[in-house]
Motif scaffolding. Structure first.
Motif, PDB file in Angstrom:
ATOM      1  N   TRP A   1       0.757  -1.195   0.107  1.00  0.00           N
ATOM      2  CA  TRP A   1       0.047   0.118  -0.052  1.00  0.00           C
ATOM      3  C   TRP A   1       0.862   1.371  -0.153  1.00  0.00           C
TER       4      TRP A   1
ATOM      5  N   GLY B   1      -6.701  -4.535   4.925  1.00  0.00           N
ATOM      6  CA  GLY B   1      -5.673  -4.048   3.925  1.00  0.00           C
ATOM      7  C   GLY B   1      -5.400  -5.344   2.899  1.00  0.00           C
TER       8      GLY B   1
ATOM      9  N   TRP C   1      -7.547   2.793   0.558  1.00  0.00           N
ATOM     10  CA  TRP C   1      -6.046   2.251   0.830  1.00  0.00           C
ATOM     11  C   TRP C   1      -5.121   2.573  -0.147  1.00  0.00           C
ATOM     12  N   ILE C   2      -5.202   2.994  -1.262  1.00  0.00           N
ATOM     13  CA  ILE C   2      -4.295   3.693  -2.269  1.00  0.00           C
ATOM     14  C   ILE C   2      -4.336   5.265  -2.261  1.00  0.00           C
TER      15      ILE C   2
ATOM     16  N   HIS D   1       0.436   4.020  -2.750  1.00  0.00           N
ATOM     17  CA  HIS D   1      -0.111   5.353  -2.353  1.00  0.00           C
ATOM     18  C   HIS D   1       0.676   6.280  -2.951  1.00  0.00           C
TER      19      HIS D   1
END
Length: 301
Positions: free
Chosen positions: A102, A241, A204-205, A106
């Motif tokens: 992640w 996640g 989550w991103i 991100h």
């Protein structure tokens, strides 16, 4: 009695084998057998055709002769599962992590957003989700029906509320919208849950892990009591996640920025279930669209 070796297993699946005391068969399909224990935790014994997932134990095949049903005897140990006349040995199974990277995703958030929106504009990725599903109001709330599609549809506003709330990291609004969507639909993973799953994966991103984890856990904790055992297992996983192999491959394609690979992985996701993949993608893409419109490109004041 036949014995086979498992190909791969996840940490949660290994934990299930070690600590379950009263397992039973929940569902049986051609390429999967879902088991449930006394804590209502799920273990999915699946073939290579389905592959890795957050609570999957992957084996080469499910023998046709097994004739599995709810009363078939099951026993388990730390490295073994006895499923009817089949013994599955997990000692040498490869440990598979269901957690995408992640932090890396991100860091590529803006690039991924651009890729997703460009792909959507070029290929017309369907965003059917809940907006195209006929809903009717009942004494218990809202439920899907194909019998009376002309009744008032109100679920779209709740989907929009969740989408906007996740894009803005608005936990309070997310928790208001979630109970209106969770459990809506038919099947083992109702459409509302699939939509939530995809939307949370997008969060989550979009957000840093410390923010995304709070959003994901609170939303899924709210949704879990309102749905089926199997769908609850998927929601619990995304709250931690975790994601299935097809989502991992989709994220890899997004990271590489290969448009043909992205479309290939989208097609694979769309093939999940009757509409599960499409509903999850609807939630996922919609959150990115909202993020682009309201966060990356805010209206001038």
């Amino acid at each position: 009695m036949q014995s086979i070796k498992a190909l791969s297993i996840t940490p949660d699946a290994r934990e299930w084998l070690t600590n379950s005391r009263h397992p039973r068969i929940l569902h049986v399909f051609d390429h999967a057998c879902n088991l449930i224990n006394e804590r209502r935790e799920i273990l999915s014994v699946v073939t290579q055709q389905i592959g890795n997932g957050p609570f999957n134990l992957v084996i080469p095949r499910l023998p046709e002769y097994l004739n599995l049903h709810a009363k078939r005897p099951i026993s388990n140990a730390a490295n073994q599962l006895n499923l009817g006349d089949l013994t599955i040995n997990t000692v040498n199974a490869k440990l598979w992590s269901p957690h995408p990277d992640w932090e890396r995703l991100h860091a590529m958030r803006d690039h991924i957003t651009k890729l997703l929106l460009t792909n959507h504009q070029k290929c017309g990725l369907p965003l059917r989700g809940l907006r195209d599903m006929p809903f009717t109001q009942t004494a218990q709330g809202y439920s899907t029906t194909s019998l009376n599609p002309n009744l008032p549809i109100t679920e779209y506003q709740f989907c929009n509320s969740l989408i906007s709330a996740l894009a803005n990291a608005d936990l309070s609004s997310s928790l208001t919208a979630t109970p209106k969507i969770a459990g809506l639909g038919i099947g083992l993973t109702p459409a509302g849950d699939d939509f939530i799953l995809g939307a949370v994966l997008a969060a989550w991103i979009i957000h840093p892990p410390e923010i995304a984890s709070v959003l994901a856990q609170e939303i899924t904790n709210t949704a879990v009591p309102l749905t089926t055992s199997l769908s609850a297992a998927w929601l619990k996983s995304v709250g931690k996640g975790e994601a299935g192999i097809l989502w991992h491959e989709f994220f890899d394609a997004l990271s590489l920025g290969d448009s043909s690979a992205i479309q290939l992985q989208i097609n694979k996701l769309l093939s999940i279930g009757h509409t599960s993949g499409a509903d999850a993608l609807a939630g996922f893409i919609s959150v990115f669209i909202s993020f682009k419109e309201h966060i990356l490109s805010p209206c001038p004041s």
